[in-house]
Design an enzyme around this catalytic site. Structure first.
Site, PDB file in Angstrom:
ATOM      1  N   ILE A  33      94.584  71.330  21.066  1.00  0.00           N
ATOM      2  CA  ILE A  33      94.379  71.375  19.618  1.00  0.00           C
ATOM      3  C   ILE A  33      94.234  69.971  19.051  1.00  0.00           C
ATOM      4  O   ILE A  33      93.452  69.739  18.126  1.00  0.00           O
ATOM      5  CB  ILE A  33      95.533  72.144  18.957  1.00  0.00           C
ATOM      6  CG1 ILE A  33      95.412  73.635  19.302  1.00  0.00           C
ATOM      7  CG2 ILE A  33      95.537  71.952  17.436  1.00  0.00           C
ATOM      8  CD1 ILE A  33      96.626  74.459  18.958  1.00  0.00           C
ATOM      9  N   TYR A  86     111.519  75.299  23.598  1.00  0.00           N
ATOM     10  CA  TYR A  86     110.260  74.816  23.021  1.00  0.00           C
ATOM     11  C   TYR A  86     110.100  75.336  21.601  1.00  0.00           C
ATOM     12  O   TYR A  86     109.789  74.575  20.669  1.00  0.00           O
ATOM     13  CB  TYR A  86     109.081  75.254  23.884  1.00  0.00           C
ATOM     14  CG  TYR A  86     107.739  75.047  23.217  1.00  0.00           C
ATOM     15  CD1 TYR A  86     107.154  73.787  23.195  1.00  0.00           C
ATOM     16  CD2 TYR A  86     107.069  76.103  22.598  1.00  0.00           C
ATOM     17  CE1 TYR A  86     105.921  73.587  22.574  1.00  0.00           C
ATOM     18  CE2 TYR A  86     105.847  75.906  21.969  1.00  0.00           C
ATOM     19  CZ  TYR A  86     105.284  74.653  21.960  1.00  0.00           C
ATOM     20  OH  TYR A  86     104.078  74.450  21.333  1.00  0.00           O
ATOM     21  N   LYS A 103     109.827  73.150  18.020  1.00  0.00           N
ATOM     22  CA  LYS A 103     108.743  73.242  17.047  1.00  0.00           C
ATOM     23  C   LYS A 103     109.278  73.655  15.680  1.00  0.00           C
ATOM     24  O   LYS A 103     108.787  73.193  14.641  1.00  0.00           O
ATOM     25  CB  LYS A 103     107.682  74.224  17.540  1.00  0.00           C
ATOM     26  CG  LYS A 103     107.011  73.852  18.848  1.00  0.00           C
ATOM     27  CD  LYS A 103     106.341  72.481  18.783  1.00  0.00           C
ATOM     28  CE  LYS A 103     105.069  72.488  17.962  1.00  0.00           C
ATOM     29  NZ  LYS A 103     104.372  71.172  18.017  1.00  0.00           N
TER      30      LYS A 103
END
Length: 304
Positions: free
Chosen positions: A21, A170, A174
């Site tokens: 991304i 994870y 985030k």
């Protein structure tokens, strides 16, 4: 936005801009005429990404800077090596996902997801703020994850020492990033700063739905066909980059907003989302900020 506006006089930094991304964010921003700086740990991969961008965007003004978010002590040097008088936006995109069963740590002794994805960007922002403040209306864009929507932070175990699971850790890292982006904006507003902070997420972005950008990404024959069913609800990484690009370029977007894909938060054009329930918890954001300051030794927007 129906058309990407010109930003020929602007300078943007995209962390992790050499792949995924981040690459497509950099490519799309380069199309505005801006100078785009790719923050990357690997100079060879950054070079390949720059060549791919130049092949798609003739005359692209793109360069790279060494960036290792897992090494907090190196981030001041990264900011200084940008060699620019101002920075109009930074896209906090870079991240790691280690799928091994064992918990790992950064060289600073922090759990690798939390230490890289959140603490690294937290500290980097501190060192970038003078450059951001030098721009007329700079923006910090933090790229969260749809995976964070089902998570909750454990403020008593931010380092995931208990019951470690990679994907959960994870997601929490985030989520911490997203809390940070919102708390940063509150503190910038309180300080009367012209810098704003926006949080975005890419929805469901898959390699199998992503167009080739050799040598950065090459979609193998048959991959698109196998991903056809997923395309009904998910999208490629080129589309997953659009909320971040919109947040950088659209002056109508206000600090403290959350943007993601329109269709179920997974695919489609970017739109403003209502803050997720856990992100409305300003007390958790404040406590995370205090913990992050102690762990990094710095405090973005310290004047507040």
């Amino acid at each position: 936005m129906s058309q990407i506006p010109s930003a020929a006089d602007r300078v943007y930094l995209v962390t992790g801009g050499n792949a995924g991304i981040g690459y497509f964010t950099a490519e799309q921003l380069a199309g505005t005429g801006a100078t785009v700086v790719l923050g990357s740990r690997n100079a060879e991969r950054a070079g390949a990404a720059m060549e791919a961008i130049r092949a798609r965007v003739p005359g692209a003004r793109v360069r790279s800077v060494g960036l290792d978010l897992a090494d907090l002590g190196s981030l001041r040097e990264t900011a200084e090596s940008l060699k620019t008088e101002r920075l109009d936006a930074v896209v906090h995109n870079a991240g790691v996902l280690h799928e091994g069963l064992e918990r790992e740590e950064t060289r600073d002794g922090n759990e690798v997801h939390f230490g890289t994805n959140h603490l690294g960007h937290f500290a980097l922002t501190h060192w970038l703020l003078p450059l951001l403040e030098a721009a007329p209306s700079a923006r910090v864009v933090t790229v969260g994850s749809f995976a964070a929507k089902s998570e909750r932070l454990d403020l008593d175990d931010l380092q995931s020492r208990s019951g470690y699971r990679a994907k959960r850790t994870y997601g929490r890292s985030k989520l911490a990033q997203m809390y940070f982006g919102l708390e940063l904006d509150r503190r910038l507003r309180a300080a009367g700063s012209a810098v704003s902070s926006v949080v975005v997420h890419p929805g469901g972005a898959l390699d199998s739905l992503t167009p080739s950008r050799p040598p950065v990404h090459v979609r193998k024959a048959g991959t698109a066909l196998r991903g056809a069913a997923a395309a009904l609800v998910l999208q490629g990484k080129h589309a997953g980059a659009r909320p971040a690009v919109r947040a950088v370029l659209d002056p109508r977007i206000a600090g403290g907003e959350l943007w993601g894909p329109r269709v179920f938060g997974l695919r489609g054009r970017p739109h403003r989302e209502r803050l997720w329930a856990q992100l409305e918890d300003a007390e958790t954001a404040r406590r995370l900020w205090e913990a992050s300051t102690k762990l990094t030794g710095v405090a973005p927007a310290a004047a507040v």
